[in-house]
Design a protein around this motif. Sequence first.
Motif, short mmCIF file in Angstrom:
data_model
loop_
_atom_site.label_atom_id
_atom_site.label_comp_id
_atom_site.label_asym_id
_atom_site.label_seq_id
_atom_site.Cartn_x
_atom_site.Cartn_y
_atom_site.Cartn_z
N ARG A 5 0.83 -1.21 0.00
CA ARG A 5 0.00 0.00 0.00
C ARG A 5 0.86 1.26 0.00
NH1 ARG A 5 -2.24 -3.00 4.30
NH2 ARG A 5 -3.93 -4.36 3.58
N ARG A 9 0.94 4.22 -2.93
CA ARG A 9 0.79 5.64 -2.66
C ARG A 9 2.02 6.44 -3.13
NH1 ARG A 9 0.49 5.12 2.32
NH2 ARG A 9 2.67 5.60 2.81
N ASP A 10 3.23 5.95 -2.79
CA ASP A 10 4.44 6.73 -3.04
C ASP A 10 4.86 6.73 -4.51
OD1 ASP A 10 4.43 7.15 -0.33
OD2 ASP A 10 5.95 5.62 0.11
N TYR A 14 -1.79 6.52 -5.67
CA TYR A 14 -3.15 6.07 -5.38
C TYR A 14 -3.29 5.81 -3.88
CZ TYR A 14 -3.44 5.26 -10.43
OH TYR A 14 -3.43 5.42 -11.79
N ASP A 15 -4.48 6.11 -3.36
CA ASP A 15 -4.73 5.92 -1.93
C ASP A 15 -5.06 4.48 -1.57
OD1 ASP A 15 -4.29 8.60 -1.36
OD2 ASP A 15 -6.38 9.14 -1.78
N GLY A 16 -5.58 3.73 -2.52
CA GLY A 16 -5.94 2.35 -2.20
C GLY A 16 -6.11 1.51 -3.46
#
Length: 710
Positions: A5, A9-10, A14-16
Amino acid sequence: MDEARALLRDVWGYDGFRGVQEDVIRRLVVDGENALCLMPTGGGKSLCFQVPALLLDGLTLVVSPLIALMKDQRDALTARGVAAASLDSSLSVEESTAVRQQIREKKLKILYVAPERLNNEMFVSMISEQEIALLAVDESHCVSEWGPSFRAEYLKVSRFAKEIAAQRVLCLTATATPSVVKDICDPENGFNIELEHGVFSTGAFRPNLSLLIKPCLNFKSKVALLVPSLKGRGDGAAIVYVTIQKQADELATELTETHKLDARSYHAGMSADKRKEVQEWFISGNGIVVATIAFGMGIDKPNIRVVVHFQIPKTLENYSQEIGRAGRDGLPSTCVMLPSSSDMPILESFARANTPSKQSLHVWLKSVSAAPVDKDGTISANHYEQSNTFDIGRNTLSLLFTILELQCGLLRATTPFYQEYNVKPLAAAPMAFENIGRHDTKESRALRSGWKTGKTWTSIDVIAISEASGIDRTELVRQISRWEYSGWCEVKVAGVRSRYRVLEDLPTAEEDIQQLAEQLFKQLHDREEADVARLRSVAEFVKGGTCYAHELANYFGDDKSVPGGKCGNCSFCKTGLAIPFEPKYDAPFSDKQVRWILAVCGVRDDPRMLAGLAFGVTSPRITALGLSKHDVFGCCATADFGKLLERFEAECAECGFKNKAVLAPPKEVKTTGAAAKAGPAKSGSTAKTPAKRAAPAKTGGGAAKKAKKA
């Protein structure tokens, strides 16, 4: 999974995860097991291997048939700081060398290759020395012999996975029926994926898509329904799929000039630069592309509001994949099909075109068995030349060699080589070319004695020179390379020859060759009948009688994703009525049509070719005789192909399967309208008497086609 996850993100922002992405990644990274991911086009399949690639020690190897998609993903990854590369035919020698160096130095995390690369001995040897943490197989439905997009080279990917000891495998596809899923997961010929726990699917239902089917009588009525759909699409783009290249150009012109719509055509007959220009124009704006199925793969455009099938699609797999390009942003989008009964014959002719006659297979097998074996234990074949000589399509030839390899265990494909080398003076040092003329080695002397000088280039057929001089081909090629490395000339290659290592004695007895030819023909014929059945199942789908979205999902084994079995947006859900659609096939044919064909074409040694000529199935031999542009071609396009074949088998048997002298069509014979399908020109017409010539070899021909596919 916390690290996964964080990477999402990095690196990707995307958040999820979406859908089954997290489940697939857990299966690969945490469980260390193989998986199959079924996800619609644009659903985010690539993240399912890209994220694990950064988590696992070793190299992730991605096998994909789409060079453009490979390049797009590679560029996107490198822009995010991911060590990714591709090895494909678009790279220069210097670029390929640099990628290989990165592989050897273990500097890459992700490498993209085409399935054909797996035949290259140097590549397989190099990859075998690497730690392959993950093998990702894109478009994995191509593995299944019974899938409509089957590719012979894909059959070898599962063997490759075992040979390089890939630690885990991820198969990816947007479309797969339950039988194709079973083939992919098979432990023997597939990828040994657990059916119960290793298959992940987001479901085939897209609630934002409206599936509208509107039968039409002809081209004019189709355009009348098409134009309002395109004009009412709002702020978004559109794709209109057609069957043949010529119609893509004609319809794009009609939409632009008559209806003032911003439309361009796209098909495989255009230059690579022109296709790239159209694709970039489409991605950057909201225009309309009128295209064959060559367009759309790998295009990640979220706001395609309308996808139109101007003719009936040839399979439900094609239909599902192509409408899947609409509405990827989740907003309402429309998918329109405009079928007519006249769509079927040309699509069925495409399905029939892949099966050669038993005679062609028999003669081809004899030539393979008689091929000279090189010192390294290999035989070679130019598929283009064999296609022309034996009247077998090149895709079919690839399949035949694959069957000899995987099912019969007779051959093993290895690194291809080039038959023709062309040399010319370097622009920077033109006088250096004279060194070749003075170079006194047996190889140089042999090359000079057999080369052909042209105005600019001097061509060298290394196979012919090797046979004439007795010098091994590889030694001749090394000599040409030494000329190039010495700065004496510029070199370009042509005429690729596929190479096969002989593993077992090839059959030489007539009885054994005949038996193998029968086996091969049955396998190809069974595939042909399966293709025709898939096409006819689309016609049944069009007739309807139930929710189209539910019927499509059910075809792919997903009978629960459409709530209550009704989407509420398709043609049936809106009207509650089945469509009165009656496709044209299995119509009777007349004795007059048969006599016309026999009068025009004197071939009697191949009844399947005559049936194909009547039905409109092109082949190298038909093209060579000039028959694909004659009015006789396709004059029985709506007939029962099996009955046509029976009739021509009887006609050929009556002649003892001996060719007649009249083997070319009359010149300047063209009729129009219904007369073109009715029979031969009447007495008193301007048709000239066909010139007589000697009967050709049993098989032969050119490679052009009347109606080019994508």
